[in-house]
Design a protein around this motif. Structure first.
Motif, PDB file in Angstrom:
ATOM      1  N   PRO A  26       0.809  -1.235   0.000  1.00  0.00           N
ATOM      2  CA  PRO A  26       0.000   0.000   0.000  1.00  0.00           C
ATOM      3  C   PRO A  26       0.837   1.277   0.000  1.00  0.00           C
ATOM      4  CG  PRO A  26      -0.895  -1.601   1.549  1.00  0.00           C
ATOM      5  CD  PRO A  26       0.425  -2.147   1.079  1.00  0.00           C
ATOM      6  N   ALA A  27       2.062   1.204   0.512  1.00  0.00           N
ATOM      7  CA  ALA A  27       2.918   2.395   0.564  1.00  0.00           C
ATOM      8  C   ALA A  27       3.755   2.559  -0.700  1.00  0.00           C
ATOM      9  CB  ALA A  27       3.838   2.320   1.778  1.00  0.00           C
ATOM     10  N   HIS A  28       3.347   1.920  -1.812  1.00  0.00           N
ATOM     11  CA  HIS A  28       4.158   2.012  -3.035  1.00  0.00           C
ATOM     12  C   HIS A  28       4.318   3.454  -3.508  1.00  0.00           C
ATOM     13  CE1 HIS A  28      -0.010   1.678  -4.603  1.00  0.00           C
ATOM     14  NE2 HIS A  28       0.421   2.534  -5.508  1.00  0.00           N
ATOM     15  N   GLY A  29       3.313   4.299  -3.260  1.00  0.00           N
ATOM     16  CA  GLY A  29       3.400   5.697  -3.674  1.00  0.00           C
ATOM     17  C   GLY A  29       4.556   6.423  -3.009  1.00  0.00           C
ATOM     18  N   GLU A  30       4.863   6.066  -1.772  1.00  0.00           N
ATOM     19  CA  GLU A  30       5.991   6.681  -1.076  1.00  0.00           C
ATOM     20  C   GLU A  30       7.313   6.298  -1.754  1.00  0.00           C
ATOM     21  OE1 GLU A  30       5.785   5.665   3.048  1.00  0.00           O
ATOM     22  OE2 GLU A  30       3.651   6.224   3.198  1.00  0.00           O
ATOM     23  N   HIS A  31       7.397   5.049  -2.191  1.00  0.00           N
ATOM     24  CA  HIS A  31       8.602   4.622  -2.909  1.00  0.00           C
ATOM     25  C   HIS A  31       8.748   5.411  -4.213  1.00  0.00           C
ATOM     26  CE1 HIS A  31       9.587   1.210  -0.317  1.00  0.00           C
ATOM     27  NE2 HIS A  31       8.294   0.940  -0.270  1.00  0.00           N
ATOM     28  N   PHE A  32       7.649   5.527  -4.959  1.00  0.00           N
ATOM     29  CA  PHE A  32       7.709   6.241  -6.237  1.00  0.00           C
ATOM     30  C   PHE A  32       8.095   7.703  -6.031  1.00  0.00           C
ATOM     31  CE2 PHE A  32       4.373   3.205  -8.253  1.00  0.00           C
ATOM     32  CZ  PHE A  32       5.354   2.241  -8.423  1.00  0.00           C
ATOM     33  N   ALA A  33       7.553   8.328  -4.993  1.00  0.00           N
ATOM     34  CA  ALA A  33       7.884   9.735  -4.728  1.00  0.00           C
ATOM     35  C   ALA A  33       9.365   9.882  -4.381  1.00  0.00           C
ATOM     36  CB  ALA A  33       7.014  10.264  -3.589  1.00  0.00           C
ATOM     37  N   ARG A  34       9.888   8.958  -3.602  1.00  0.00           N
ATOM     38  CA  ARG A  34      11.304   9.002  -3.237  1.00  0.00           C
ATOM     39  C   ARG A  34      12.182   8.795  -4.465  1.00  0.00           C
ATOM     40  NH1 ARG A  34      10.682   6.568   1.160  1.00  0.00           N
ATOM     41  NH2 ARG A  34      10.835   4.412   0.426  1.00  0.00           N
ATOM     42  N   TRP A  35      11.810   7.842  -5.313  1.00  0.00           N
ATOM     43  CA  TRP A  35      12.571   7.613  -6.540  1.00  0.00           C
ATOM     44  C   TRP A  35      12.609   8.868  -7.397  1.00  0.00           C
ATOM     45  CZ3 TRP A  35      10.265   2.307  -8.531  1.00  0.00           C
ATOM     46  CH2 TRP A  35      10.470   1.325  -7.549  1.00  0.00           C
ATOM     47  N   ALA A  36      11.446   9.523  -7.536  1.00  0.00           N
ATOM     48  CA  ALA A  36      11.364  10.711  -8.400  1.00  0.00           C
ATOM     49  C   ALA A  36      12.220  11.843  -7.851  1.00  0.00           C
ATOM     50  CB  ALA A  36       9.911  11.151  -8.546  1.00  0.00           C
ATOM     51  N   ALA A  37      12.158  12.073  -6.535  1.00  0.00           N
ATOM     52  CA  ALA A  37      12.933  13.165  -5.934  1.00  0.00           C
ATOM     53  C   ALA A  37      14.433  12.890  -6.042  1.00  0.00           C
ATOM     54  CB  ALA A  37      12.530  13.349  -4.473  1.00  0.00           C
ATOM     55  N   ASP A  38      14.838  11.666  -5.729  1.00  0.00           N
ATOM     56  CA  ASP A  38      16.260  11.327  -5.811  1.00  0.00           C
ATOM     57  C   ASP A  38      16.747  11.351  -7.264  1.00  0.00           C
ATOM     58  OD1 ASP A  38      16.229  11.021  -3.093  1.00  0.00           O
ATOM     59  OD2 ASP A  38      16.245   8.823  -3.112  1.00  0.00           O
ATOM     60  N   SER A  39      15.868  10.963  -8.181  1.00  0.00           N
ATOM     61  CA  SER A  39      16.249  10.967  -9.595  1.00  0.00           C
ATOM     62  C   SER A  39      16.409  12.381 -10.122  1.00  0.00           C
ATOM     63  CB  SER A  39      15.206  10.211 -10.421  1.00  0.00           C
ATOM     64  OG  SER A  39      15.236   8.832 -10.104  1.00  0.00           O
ATOM     65  N   ALA A  40      15.546  13.298  -9.680  1.00  0.00           N
ATOM     66  CA  ALA A  40      15.670  14.691 -10.113  1.00  0.00           C
ATOM     67  C   ALA A  40      17.022  15.259  -9.709  1.00  0.00           C
ATOM     68  CB  ALA A  40      14.526  15.519  -9.527  1.00  0.00           C
ATOM     69  N   ARG A  41      17.481  14.918  -8.511  1.00  0.00           N
ATOM     70  CA  ARG A  41      18.801  15.385  -8.067  1.00  0.00           C
ATOM     71  C   ARG A  41      19.911  14.732  -8.888  1.00  0.00           C
ATOM     72  NH1 ARG A  41      16.059  15.414  -3.035  1.00  0.00           N
ATOM     73  NH2 ARG A  41      16.524  13.203  -2.673  1.00  0.00           N
ATOM     74  N   ALA A  42      19.759  13.447  -9.165  1.00  0.00           N
ATOM     75  CA  ALA A  42      20.788  12.747  -9.934  1.00  0.00           C
ATOM     76  C   ALA A  42      20.928  13.322 -11.335  1.00  0.00           C
ATOM     77  CB  ALA A  42      20.459  11.261 -10.009  1.00  0.00           C
ATOM     78  N   ARG A  43      19.825  13.762 -11.905  1.00  0.00           N
ATOM     79  CA  ARG A  43      19.842  14.269 -13.281  1.00  0.00           C
ATOM     80  C   ARG A  43      20.476  15.657 -13.368  1.00  0.00           C
ATOM     81  NH1 ARG A  43      16.432  11.231 -16.481  1.00  0.00           N
ATOM     82  NH2 ARG A  43      15.652  12.915 -17.795  1.00  0.00           N
ATOM     83  N   GLN A  44      20.690  16.287 -12.238  1.00  0.00           N
ATOM     84  CA  GLN A  44      21.325  17.600 -12.229  1.00  0.00           C
ATOM     85  C   GLN A  44      22.835  17.519 -11.998  1.00  0.00           C
ATOM     86  OE1 GLN A  44      19.150  19.728  -9.201  1.00  0.00           O
ATOM     87  NE2 GLN A  44      17.290  19.891 -10.431  1.00  0.00           N
ATOM     88  N   GLN A  45      23.326  16.325 -11.757  1.00  0.00           N
ATOM     89  CA  GLN A  45      24.748  16.197 -11.467  1.00  0.00           C
ATOM     90  C   GLN A  45      25.580  16.313 -12.732  1.00  0.00           C
ATOM     91  OE1 GLN A  45      25.560  12.695  -9.144  1.00  0.00           O
ATOM     92  NE2 GLN A  45      24.189  13.282  -7.481  1.00  0.00           N
ATOM     93  N   ARG A  46      26.859  16.654 -12.511  1.00  0.00           N
ATOM     94  CA  ARG A  46      27.787  16.751 -13.624  1.00  0.00           C
ATOM     95  C   ARG A  46      27.941  15.407 -14.308  1.00  0.00           C
ATOM     96  NH1 ARG A  46      33.490  19.440 -12.312  1.00  0.00           N
ATOM     97  NH2 ARG A  46      34.109  19.192 -14.452  1.00  0.00           N
ATOM     98  N   GLY A  47      28.203  15.426 -15.608  1.00  0.00           N
ATOM     99  CA  GLY A  47      28.422  14.186 -16.330  1.00  0.00           C
ATOM    100  C   GLY A  47      27.147  13.488 -16.763  1.00  0.00           C
ATOM    101  N   THR A  48      26.047  14.227 -16.767  1.00  0.00           N
ATOM    102  CA  THR A  48      24.758  13.644 -17.159  1.00  0.00           C
ATOM    103  C   THR A  48      24.405  14.078 -18.575  1.00  0.00           C
ATOM    104  OG1 THR A  48      23.992  13.683 -14.868  1.00  0.00           O
ATOM    105  CG2 THR A  48      22.308  13.476 -16.558  1.00  0.00           C
ATOM    106  N   VAL A  49      24.101  13.127 -19.417  1.00  0.00           N
ATOM    107  CA  VAL A  49      23.689  13.396 -20.799  1.00  0.00           C
ATOM    108  C   VAL A  49      22.330  12.752 -20.994  1.00  0.00           C
ATOM    109  CG1 VAL A  49      24.295  13.203 -23.237  1.00  0.00           C
ATOM    110  CG2 VAL A  49      26.114  13.299 -21.509  1.00  0.00           C
ATOM    111  N   LEU A  50      21.306  13.561 -21.234  1.00  0.00           N
ATOM    112  CA  LEU A  50      19.936  13.067 -21.228  1.00  0.00           C
ATOM    113  C   LEU A  50      19.360  12.929 -22.629  1.00  0.00           C
ATOM    114  CD1 LEU A  50      18.532  15.254 -18.292  1.00  0.00           C
ATOM    115  CD2 LEU A  50      19.493  12.940 -18.180  1.00  0.00           C
ATOM    116  N   ASP A  51      18.471  11.957 -22.768  1.00  0.00           N
ATOM    117  CA  ASP A  51      17.617  11.787 -23.952  1.00  0.00           C
ATOM    118  C   ASP A  51      18.403  11.630 -25.253  1.00  0.00           C
ATOM    119  OD1 ASP A  51      15.232  11.961 -22.426  1.00  0.00           O
ATOM    120  OD2 ASP A  51      15.409  14.144 -22.391  1.00  0.00           O
ATOM    121  N   VAL A  52      19.377  10.747 -25.209  1.00  0.00           N
ATOM    122  CA  VAL A  52      20.132  10.399 -26.412  1.00  0.00           C
ATOM    123  C   VAL A  52      19.332   9.358 -27.194  1.00  0.00           C
ATOM    124  CG1 VAL A  52      22.281   9.431 -27.299  1.00  0.00           C
ATOM    125  CG2 VAL A  52      22.300  10.842 -25.219  1.00  0.00           C
ATOM    126  N   ALA A  53      19.141   9.578 -28.482  1.00  0.00           N
ATOM    127  CA  ALA A  53      18.369   8.638 -29.298  1.00  0.00           C
ATOM    128  C   ALA A  53      19.199   7.395 -29.608  1.00  0.00           C
ATOM    129  CB  ALA A  53      17.921   9.302 -30.586  1.00  0.00           C
TER     130      ALA A  53
END
Length: 300
Positions: A26-53
């Motif tokens: 039932p607490a799966h939403g808490e996991h998803f929210a944590r993943w999203a927040a931690d992922s947003a921070r990870a995507r701002q770190q140096r060395g990140t290249v996004l959406d390569v085809a």
């Protein structure tokens, strides 16, 4: 010949209870929210290249997370992470949190996306992941990764896809690809026989599985992968608090492929279908140690 135990009970209501992980946690939403927040921070770190085809179809993009490199430094091992969501939900952008611990260990991390059911079929998604890995093998050296040291980690549906990639006949895909493009893989809470899902009500309309697709896209129904020099193989794990069917699926792939091809088959105590993924980024946890063993086998 593969001898697979069938699902214990075939009735639809039981299958829903066994395979509906969001209802089981039932607490799966808490996991998803944590993943999203931690992922947003990870995507701002140096060395990140996004959406390569990596292809031209829907969803055929990937994200790269690159460690710092010095001049004349050897190419880094490559970890490809494939997200779950029953092939019908979630996105690579919600799983960027996987990358930082492995980047810190010197790996190039690749997180591909794929199109979702019912717009495509599971075999279509398998072929998308084949294209993604072919792109990685051909291009990752440009980003500092070693094309001869590619490991795949996948969660849930991604665990299924990781096993399929380990079993891919790469030279049949393209003559330039090596026989063992994927050296090894880690499946976290994977599904290896799709037949029960064909009869599971909450999945039936979106997955639209046919008997032929089950036969072609179930790792446990395919021959065990041929390992070069006896090295590599599939590490398969599940959380100890997962349903009986997920625990059965975890054991099933070792029964089907044998201990040589599946040298690790473990249940990790105290973890459900979502917290087991979070163990992957916990320093010192058995699951993270297994992943590090894939990318740094000599140091393990």
């Amino acid at each position: 010949m593969n001898r697979m135990k069938p699902a214990i009970r075939p009735d639809p209501a039981w299958l829903d209870r066994q395979y509906n992980n969001r209802a089981l946690v039932p607490a799966h939403g808490e996991h998803f929210a944590r993943w999203a927040a931690d992922s947003a921070r990870a995507r701002q770190q140096r060395g990140t290249v996004l959406d390569v085809a990596y292809g031209h179809g829907a969803g055929e993009t990937l994200d790269l997370f690159l460690p710092e490199r010095r001049a004349n430094q050897p190419l880094a091992p490559v970890l490809v992470f494939i997200h779950g969501g029953y092939w019908r939900s979630l996105d690579k952008s919600e799983h960027s949190f996987i990358a930082p611990p492995f980047v810190q260990q010197g790996a190039v991390v690749v997180v591909p996306n794929y199109a979702l059911c019912p717009a495509v079929s599971i075999p279509d998604i398998v072929l998308q992941m084949v294209r993604a890995l072919a792109w990685v093998w051909r291009h990752i050296a440009t980003h500092g990764g070693d094309p001869d040291r590619i490991s795949v980690v996948g969660h849930s549906a991604g665990g299924h896809l990781a096993a399929m990639l380990l079993n891919c006949l790469w030279p049949r895909v393209s003559e330039d690809l090596p026989p063992q493009l994927v050296k090894n893989a880690l499946s976290i809470s994977g599904v290896f026989d799709l037949e029960p899902l064909r009869h599971t009500p909450f999945l039936r309309d979106s997955l639209r599985l046919t008997a032929d697709q089950v036969k072609k896209a179930s790792p446990a129904r395919l021959p065990a992968p041929v390992l070069s020099g006896g090295r590599g193989g599939l590490f398969s794990v599940a959380g100890g608090d997962e349903s009986g069917e997920f625990l059965r699926q975890n054991q099933l792939i070792r029964q089907a492929w044998g201990e040589v091809a599946v040298p690790v088959c473990e249940t990790l105590p105290g973890l459900n279908h979502f917290s087991v993924l979070e163990a992957l980024v916990q320093p010192g946890h058995r699951l993270q140690q297994l992943a590090l063993e894939l990318i740094h086998p000599r140091a393990a």
